[in-house]
Design an enzyme around this catalytic site. Structure first.
Site, PDB file in Angstrom:
ATOM      1  N   ASP A 100       0.808  -1.216   0.000  1.00 51.55           N
ATOM      2  CA  ASP A 100       0.000   0.000   0.000  1.00 51.55           C
ATOM      3  C   ASP A 100       0.846   1.273   0.000  1.00 51.55           C
ATOM      4  O   ASP A 100       2.063   1.214   0.214  1.00 51.55           O
ATOM      5  CB  ASP A 100      -0.966   0.016   1.202  1.00 51.55           C
ATOM      6  N   ASP A 175      -7.088  -1.873  14.201  1.00 52.12           N
ATOM      7  CA  ASP A 175      -8.508  -2.180  13.963  1.00 52.12           C
ATOM      8  C   ASP A 175      -8.670  -3.475  13.167  1.00 52.12           C
ATOM      9  O   ASP A 175      -9.726  -3.748  12.615  1.00 52.12           O
ATOM     10  CB  ASP A 175      -9.199  -1.009  13.249  1.00 52.12           C
ATOM     11  N   HIS A 177      -7.009  -4.281  10.416  1.00 51.33           N
ATOM     12  CA  HIS A 177      -6.859  -4.195   8.953  1.00 51.33           C
ATOM     13  C   HIS A 177      -5.642  -4.966   8.464  1.00 51.33           C
ATOM     14  O   HIS A 177      -4.658  -5.148   9.169  1.00 51.33           O
ATOM     15  CB  HIS A 177      -6.853  -2.740   8.458  1.00 51.33           C
ATOM     16  N   GLU A 182      -9.697  -1.584   5.395  1.00 50.00           N
ATOM     17  CA  GLU A 182     -10.314  -1.206   6.661  1.00 50.00           C
ATOM     18  C   GLU A 182     -11.569  -2.048   6.908  1.00 50.00           C
ATOM     19  O   GLU A 182     -12.068  -2.702   5.977  1.00 50.00           O
ATOM     20  CB  GLU A 182     -10.657   0.287   6.622  1.00 50.00           C
TER      21      GLU A 182
HETATM   22  C1  F6R Z   1       1.467  -1.477   5.918  1.00 50.87           C
HETATM   23  C2  F6R Z   1       0.312  -2.317   6.188  1.00 50.87           C
HETATM   24  C3  F6R Z   1      -0.465  -2.141   7.437  1.00 50.87           C
HETATM   25  C4  F6R Z   1       0.365  -2.470   8.678  1.00 50.87           C
HETATM   26  C5  F6R Z   1      -0.466  -2.293   9.946  1.00 50.87           C
HETATM   27  C6  F6R Z   1       0.330  -2.504  11.200  1.00 50.87           C
HETATM   28  O1  F6R Z   1       2.019  -1.777   4.657  1.00 50.87           O
HETATM   29  O2  F6R Z   1      -0.011  -3.116   5.394  1.00 50.87           O
HETATM   30  O3  F6R Z   1      -1.591  -2.962   7.397  1.00 50.87           O
HETATM   31  O4  F6R Z   1       0.820  -3.787   8.606  1.00 50.87           O
HETATM   32  O5  F6R Z   1      -1.036  -1.010   9.964  1.00 50.87           O
HETATM   33  O6  F6R Z   1       1.235  -1.461  11.341  1.00 50.87           O
HETATM   34  P1  F6R Z   1       2.374  -1.511  12.461  1.00 50.87           P
HETATM   35  O7  F6R Z   1       3.321  -2.564  12.034  1.00 50.87           O
HETATM   36  O8  F6R Z   1       3.003  -0.139  12.387  1.00 50.87           O
HETATM   37  O9  F6R Z   1       1.693  -1.803  13.744  1.00 50.87           O
END
Ligand code: F6R
Length: 289
Positions: A100, A175, A177, A182
């Protein structure tokens, strides 16, 4: 039925028994398909994940890796850099697709890292500039694309052209995701533009934007993300989570119902080989360990 009831037969207990049987069966199947590894701490978790990636790179030098950003995989990337520098792990044939990128945001190497919040910059700083992956083999969603919808379609086509992702690296958001899918995202969704949920905005503001002096209003509210359908097509995957802050959402994703409320629960639908790698904190909410 009447005879059985007259003999004191209790249908409710049959119901409970069948439900339990179904629950155990479901968990048995899930255990076979999904390997869950709990490591003592973040550093052990990161080494375990890096070993899986390195093994793929050694066995299939032209493999296709799906990379994630965020705080969680930084230790894994550090270990891969170490393996490249000290053990000669060779990334020259590896092709990559990132999950992303924020919409309206692109890499700007003229700025210091702390002021460039693009995921492209993150990958450059945390991994790509330290290993010998070829620039032309790197794909990251283009947040500055003039036609982001067309871009999303072409991203999907490019993934297909390579023969598909061999190993997808995943984290999990607060959350629940996956990438930026989301709550409410369809399990058949493809690469597209997604509005970020309030919790994601809060989490990312605290983790990144606040330090860069960007206000909560000014931070990007949209992203380009691979869809859940796209992610589920990867031939194998590893999902990483660390810290007790993630314990509850990890338990929901792995042991709760498969629901678009927690898009990472789609991991239970993975047909490929999937390994969840947790530290003790993130595993604390699991009932079945
Ligand atoms: C980023 C992604 C997000 C993260 C998630 C957890 O490329 O795909 O889904 O894996 O937001 O983020 P952290 O690792 O910062 O807790």
């Amino acid at each position: 039925k009447l005879y059985l009831e007259s003999e004191g037969f209790n249908w409710k207990s049959v119901d409970i028994f069948l439900n339990k049987l179904y629950y155990d069966y479901r968990n048995l199947i899930r255990r076979i398909e999904m390997k869950i590894v709990v490591k003592e701490n973040y550093s052990e978790m990161s080494k375990y994940a890096a070993d899986i990636i390195a093994e793929l790179v050694r066995n299939k030098p032209d493999c296709v890796i799906g990379f994630a950003t965020g705080g969680t995989p930084i230790g894994t990337y550090k270990e891969l850099i170490r393996m490249h520098k000290e053990e000669g792990l060779d990334f020259s044939g590896v092709r990559s697709f990132n999950l992303d990128e924020y919409l309206g945001v692109g890499i700007d190497l003229s700025k210091p890292y702390s002021l460039d919040q693009s995921y492209a910059r993150f990958m450059h700083e945390e991994l790509f500039s330290h290993i010998n992956i070829k620039k032309e083999n790197i794909r990251i969603p283009d947040g500055l694309s003039k036609n982001p919808e067309e871009f999303c379609k072409s991203y999907e086509e490019e993934i297909k052209k390579t023969g598909g992702i061999d190993l997808q690296i995943l984290g999990i958001g607060g959350d629940g995701h996956w990438a930026f899918n989301e709550p409410g995202s369809s399990f058949t969704s493809r690469t597209r533009i997604e509005a970020l949920a309030k919790q994601t905005l809060d989490d990312n503001y605290e983790a990144f934007y606040k330090n860069a002096g960007v206000s909560r209003e000014q931070m990007p509210h949209y992203a380009i993300t691979m869809g859940i359908g796209t992610i589920l097509e990867a031939k194998s995957a590893i999902m990483l989570a660390n810290g007790s802050k993630k314990a509850d959402i990890v338990a929901q994703a792995l042991e709760g119902p498969v629901t678009t409320d927690v898009t990472a629960s789609a991991i239970q639908l993975y047909k490929g080989d999937v390994t969840v790698i947790l530290d003790k904190g993130a595993a604390a909410g699991l009932k079945k360990l």
